[in-house]
Scaffold this motif. Structure first.
Motif: not given
Length: 439
Positions: A136-148, A205-213, A415-422
C-alpha cells in the motif's frame, strides 16, 4: 447426469456470485446446497447412518477442518501485518526500497518480497498479510492503481515460487509421499519454467499497470490507510529484521513442525517488531485488535469455500469426473496435469487437487514406467493453475479481506497472472520433459 449438472452448475454459480461480490459466508453454503440437492445428497446427518456423506456434515467438516488447521497462522499472520503497519516498520522498509530502487521499481520490490518469503516457507496467506502494508505504501508513493495490489502479491507468491523445485510450500511436498521423490525433483526443468513465469508474468503485470495509468487511473487513498506523513519512522533495518526472523525461524523448523513452524516464526516476528520498534507504535493494542478481526474475516471467507469443496467431493459426479480425467489416454504427463488442474479448480485448492488425484495416478503411472521426477514436477506446477479461479480461498482472502478490493476490479489481473501464466509454464514443462531434459 443430474449430479454432474449440479456439480458444474454449483461451481459456476459460486464463481458468478463471487465475482458479483456476494458475501462468501452466504454464497458458499448456498452453492453447496445446489450441488447436494441435484445430486441427491441427504441434507442432514440425522437422515443417514453415522459417518455417511450429507450436506451439513460435509460442509461443516470442510469449514471447521480448515479453521482448526489454519486459525493460529491466520491470526498471527494478520497481527504481524498490522503491527508492522502500526509501528511504521512497513513504511520505513518501503521508503528505503523506493530510495534504492526508485519508484519505478515499486512493483518489483513487492514481487521480490513475496517471492523470498514464499520460497522461505512462509504460508501464502501470511505473506499476503505481511507484505500488504508495504505494498500500500509503495503504490501510494508511486501513485499506481491499488486494484493491482492483489495481483502483485499473488504473482510473487503462487506462481514461480510455490510449485518450484526446493520450495518448502506444501504443493511441492505432497507428491513426495506418493512418488518417492525429493523436493528438488525435476529441478532443471523447474528452474527454466520458474524463470519464464517470473519474467513473462512481471512483464505482463507491468504492462497492465502502465496501460491503466495511461488511461488516467491513480492511487485512491482510503480512511483506513495508515498516515505515514509527519511521523517518525524506525530505521529500515529495524523494519527488515522481523521479516528476516519470520523467514529464518520458519526455515529452521519447517522439516520438523511443518506448517506449525509458522506459529513460532510469526510469534518471533510480532515480538521482534514490538521490541525493536515499540517507541514508534501509534497504538499497539488497536493493531492487535484490528489484526484479530481481519483474521476472523479472512479465515471465514476461505473456510466457506473449503466447505463447498467438502460437499463437491461427496457427490457421485465428482468421482465420475476424477475417474474420467485420470484415465485420459496419451502422455501420462498431460493426463496427470489435466486431472490435477481440473480437480484443483473444482475444489478451489492446489493441495486438494494433488491429494485427490495422486493416490489414483501415482501407482498407475509408476507401474507404467513414467519418470517419477518429471511426474512430480508436472503435477506440482499443474496444481497451481486452475486452483486460482475466483472462488479459490487464497484469491478471495487476498482480494477482499486483505486488500479490500472487489473481484470485478481486481480479479482480471489476478487471473491473468495466476491462471494463464502457470498454464503456459505447465505446457513448457511438459514439452521440456518430453524432449528428455531433466530425465
Amino acid at each position: 447426469m443430474l449430479s454432474m449438472i449440479g456439480l458444474i452448475g454449483g461451481l459456476l454459480l459460486l464463481i458468478y456470485l463471487t465475482m458479483k461480490g456476494m458475501n462468501l459466508l452466504v454464497a458458499g453454503p448456498l452453492c453447496a446446497i445446489v450441488v447436494a440437492l441435484l445430486s441427491g445428497l441427504p441434507l442432514f446427518p440425522q437422515l443417514v447412518e453415522e459417518g455417511m456423506p450429507n450436506y451439513v456434515g460435509n460442509y461443516m467438516g470442510g469449514f471447521s477442518g480448515f479453521v482448526a488447521a489454519w486459525f493460529p497462522m491466520f491470526l498471527l499472520g494478520a497481527i504481524f501485518g498490522k503491527v508492522m503497519e502500526d509501528s511504521g516498520a512497513a513504511d520505513s522498509v518501503s521508503k528505503w526500497v523506493v530510495e534504492k530502487l526508485g519508484l519505478k521499481q515499486a512493483v518489483l520490490a513487492i514481487v521480490l518480497a513475496c517471492a523470498i518469503l514464499t520460497y522461505g516457507g512462509v504460508s501464502l496467506f501470511v505473506v499476503a498479510f505481511s507484505v500488504y502494508p508495504m505494498a500500500v505504501s509503495l503504490f501510494k508513493q508511486a501513485d499506481l492503481p491499488r486494484r493491482f495490489i492483489p495481483a502483485t502479491l499473488a504473482f510473487g507468491s503462487v506462481t514461480f515460487t510455490m510449485t518450484s523445485a526446493g520450495s518448502p510450500e506444501i504443493q511441492n511436498w505432497i507428491p513426495i509421499e506418493y512418488l518417492n521423490t525429493s523436493p528438488y525433483a525435476g529441478w532443471e526443468v523447474s528452474l527454466i519454467v520458474a524463470l519464464f513465469m517470473a519474467l513473462f508474468g512481471y512483464w505482463w503485470l507491468k504492462r497492465m499497470i502502465t496501460k491503466a495509468v495511461a488511461k488516467g487511473e491513480r492511487f485512491e487513498g482510503r480512511k483506513e490507510d495508515p498516515e505515514i506523513e509527519n511521523r517518525p519512522l524506525p530505521h529500515p533495518l529495524l523494519g527488515l529484521v522481523p521479516l528476516v526472523i519470520v523467514l529464518i525461524i520458519s526455515f529452521i523448523f519447517h522439516d520438523d513442525l511443518k506448517q506449525s513452524a509458522l506459529i513460532i516464526a510469526l510469534l518471533g516476528g510480532i515480538l521482534s517488531t514490538y521490541l525493536l520498534n515499540r517507541k514508534y507504535f501509534a497504538n499497539f493494542g488497536r493493531a492487535v485488535s484490528d489484526g484479530t478481526l481481519g483474521a476472523l474475516i479472512a479465515i471465514g471467507n476461505t473456510a466457506a469455500v473449503v466447505g463447498f469443496g467438502g460437499v463437491a467431493k461427496a457427490v457421485p459426479a465428482f468421482e465420475t469426473a476424477v475417474n474420467f480425467m485420470t484415465g485420459i489416454p496419451g502422455s501420462p504427463l498431460i493426463g496427470g496435469a489435466i486431472a490435477v488442474s481440473v480437480i484443483a479448480g473444482l475444489t478451489g485448492s492446489a493441495s486438494g487437487g494433488q491429494v485427490i488425484a495422486l493416490p489414483i495416478l501415482a501407482p498407475h503411472y509408476i507401474d507404467a514406467g513414467v519418470n517419477a521426477e518429471a511426474l512430480h514436477r508436472t503435477i506440482a506446477i499443474s496444481s497451481g493453475a486452475l486452483d486460482s479461479l475466483p472462488h479459490n480461498g487464497y484469491v478471495v482472502t487476498t482480494i477482499r479481506a486483505i486488500c479490500g478490493e472487489t473481484h470485478q476490479d481486481a480479479y482480471g489481473a489476478v487471473g491473468a497472472l495466476t491462471v494463464i501464466v502457470p498454464l503456459i509454464g505447465l505446457a513448457l514443462a511438459i514439452v521440456l520433459f518430453s524432449l528428455g531434459l531433466g530425465i
